[in-house]
Design a protein around this motif. Sequence first.
Motif, PDB file in Angstrom:
ATOM      1  N   THR A  58     -24.514   3.922 -31.444  1.00 20.54           N
ATOM      2  CA  THR A  58     -23.223   3.267 -31.250  1.00 20.54           C
ATOM      3  C   THR A  58     -23.375   2.218 -30.157  1.00 20.54           C
ATOM      4  O   THR A  58     -24.152   2.380 -29.225  1.00 20.54           O
TER       5      THR A  58
ATOM      6  N   GLU B  16     -18.172   0.069 -29.139  1.00 17.07           N
ATOM      7  CA  GLU B  16     -17.661   1.177 -29.961  1.00 17.07           C
ATOM      8  C   GLU B  16     -17.371   2.408 -29.105  1.00 17.07           C
ATOM      9  O   GLU B  16     -16.346   3.073 -29.291  1.00 17.07           O
ATOM     10  N   VAL B  17     -18.266   2.704 -28.179  1.00 21.09           N
ATOM     11  CA  VAL B  17     -18.071   3.855 -27.289  1.00 21.09           C
ATOM     12  C   VAL B  17     -16.812   3.643 -26.457  1.00 21.09           C
ATOM     13  O   VAL B  17     -15.993   4.565 -26.300  1.00 21.09           O
TER      14      VAL B  17
ATOM     15  N   ARG C 106     -12.257  10.851 -20.624  1.00 17.21           N
ATOM     16  CA  ARG C 106     -12.752   9.715 -21.410  1.00 17.21           C
ATOM     17  C   ARG C 106     -14.237   9.472 -21.137  1.00 17.21           C
ATOM     18  O   ARG C 106     -15.008   9.207 -22.066  1.00 17.21           O
TER      19      ARG C 106
ATOM     20  N   ASP D 259      -8.435   8.694 -27.302  1.00 23.08           N
ATOM     21  CA  ASP D 259      -8.936   7.376 -27.719  1.00 23.08           C
ATOM     22  C   ASP D 259      -7.857   6.289 -27.693  1.00 23.08           C
ATOM     23  O   ASP D 259      -8.151   5.126 -27.916  1.00 23.08           O
ATOM     24  N   ASP D 260      -6.629   6.651 -27.374  1.00 26.44           N
ATOM     25  CA  ASP D 260      -5.539   5.678 -27.305  1.00 26.44           C
ATOM     26  C   ASP D 260      -5.496   5.061 -25.905  1.00 26.44           C
ATOM     27  O   ASP D 260      -5.192   5.745 -24.929  1.00 26.44           O
TER      28      ASP D 260
ATOM     29  N   LEU E 127     -20.868  10.427 -26.743  1.00 26.73           N
ATOM     30  CA  LEU E 127     -21.125   9.397 -27.753  1.00 26.73           C
ATOM     31  C   LEU E 127     -22.415   8.640 -27.452  1.00 26.73           C
ATOM     32  O   LEU E 127     -23.182   8.328 -28.371  1.00 26.73           O
TER      33      LEU E 127
ATOM     34  N   ARG F   4     -16.286  12.065 -22.927  1.00 23.87           N
ATOM     35  CA  ARG F   4     -16.403  11.715 -24.342  1.00 23.87           C
ATOM     36  C   ARG F   4     -17.400  10.574 -24.520  1.00 23.87           C
ATOM     37  O   ARG F   4     -18.234  10.595 -25.425  1.00 23.87           O
TER      38      ARG F   4
ATOM     39  N   GLU G 202     -14.179   1.852 -27.159  1.00 24.23           N
ATOM     40  CA  GLU G 202     -13.004   1.975 -28.027  1.00 24.23           C
ATOM     41  C   GLU G 202     -12.732   3.428 -28.402  1.00 24.23           C
ATOM     42  O   GLU G 202     -11.597   3.899 -28.303  1.00 24.23           O
ATOM     43  N   ARG G 203     -13.758   4.162 -28.796  1.00 26.77           N
ATOM     44  CA  ARG G 203     -13.588   5.554 -29.220  1.00 26.77           C
ATOM     45  C   ARG G 203     -13.277   6.497 -28.059  1.00 26.77           C
ATOM     46  O   ARG G 203     -12.818   7.610 -28.270  1.00 26.77           O
ATOM     47  N   SER G 204     -13.506   6.028 -26.839  1.00 21.70           N
ATOM     48  CA  SER G 204     -13.210   6.834 -25.649  1.00 21.70           C
ATOM     49  C   SER G 204     -11.851   6.491 -25.035  1.00 21.70           C
ATOM     50  O   SER G 204     -11.428   7.134 -24.078  1.00 21.70           O
ATOM     51  N   GLY G 205     -11.197   5.469 -25.573  1.00 21.24           N
ATOM     52  CA  GLY G 205      -9.857   5.137 -25.104  1.00 21.24           C
ATOM     53  C   GLY G 205      -9.776   4.116 -23.988  1.00 21.24           C
ATOM     54  O   GLY G 205      -8.720   3.919 -23.403  1.00 21.24           O
TER      55      GLY G 205
END
Length: 161
Positions: free
Chosen positions: A123, A127-128, A110, A70-71, A117, A113, A130-133
């Motif tokens: 979501t 948001e998806v 990513r 997620d980074d 999500l 993921r 961001e949470r997936s990087g």
Amino acid sequence: ILQLLRVYLSLQDNITDIKNELLNKYLEALLLEMRDATRKTNSKTHGARTVNKELQLFEKINGYILRYLDDPQLSVKTLAAKHYVSVSFMHSLFKNMVNQTPGEYIRFSRLDRAKKLLLHGNTTIAEVAERSGFSSPAVFSRCFHRDIGMTPQKFMLEIKH
């Protein structure tokens, strides 16, 4: 090798000049056979050891990728530095292990993921992303469309039907 050794030892009993020359030829052949057998054994065990070490390194790097997926700053350069290898070694390692470049591997991880999500609904695309990087929703949508073949919105609509 054993057969050559037996002949060598049997010739050693009655040494004459002719036998001495023959004895030296057998000894040379025996030593060459032993050297080749040692090389074959070493290359097999060395190859297995190398593959095993590469697999361990790949698993370690993969764990790191999954932990920090997620980074948005996660990059091949970062991975190489964290694991004390060169970027070119990372490329050959990933090509050998998963037939992808490290960058492709990260992107597809990513996207996997993101799909999970999106499957769970509730979501937003932002948001998806961001949470997936992904660095932004726009980059996420572009990658998703290019690699999955549809936009994230269309993917969500397909799931609901």
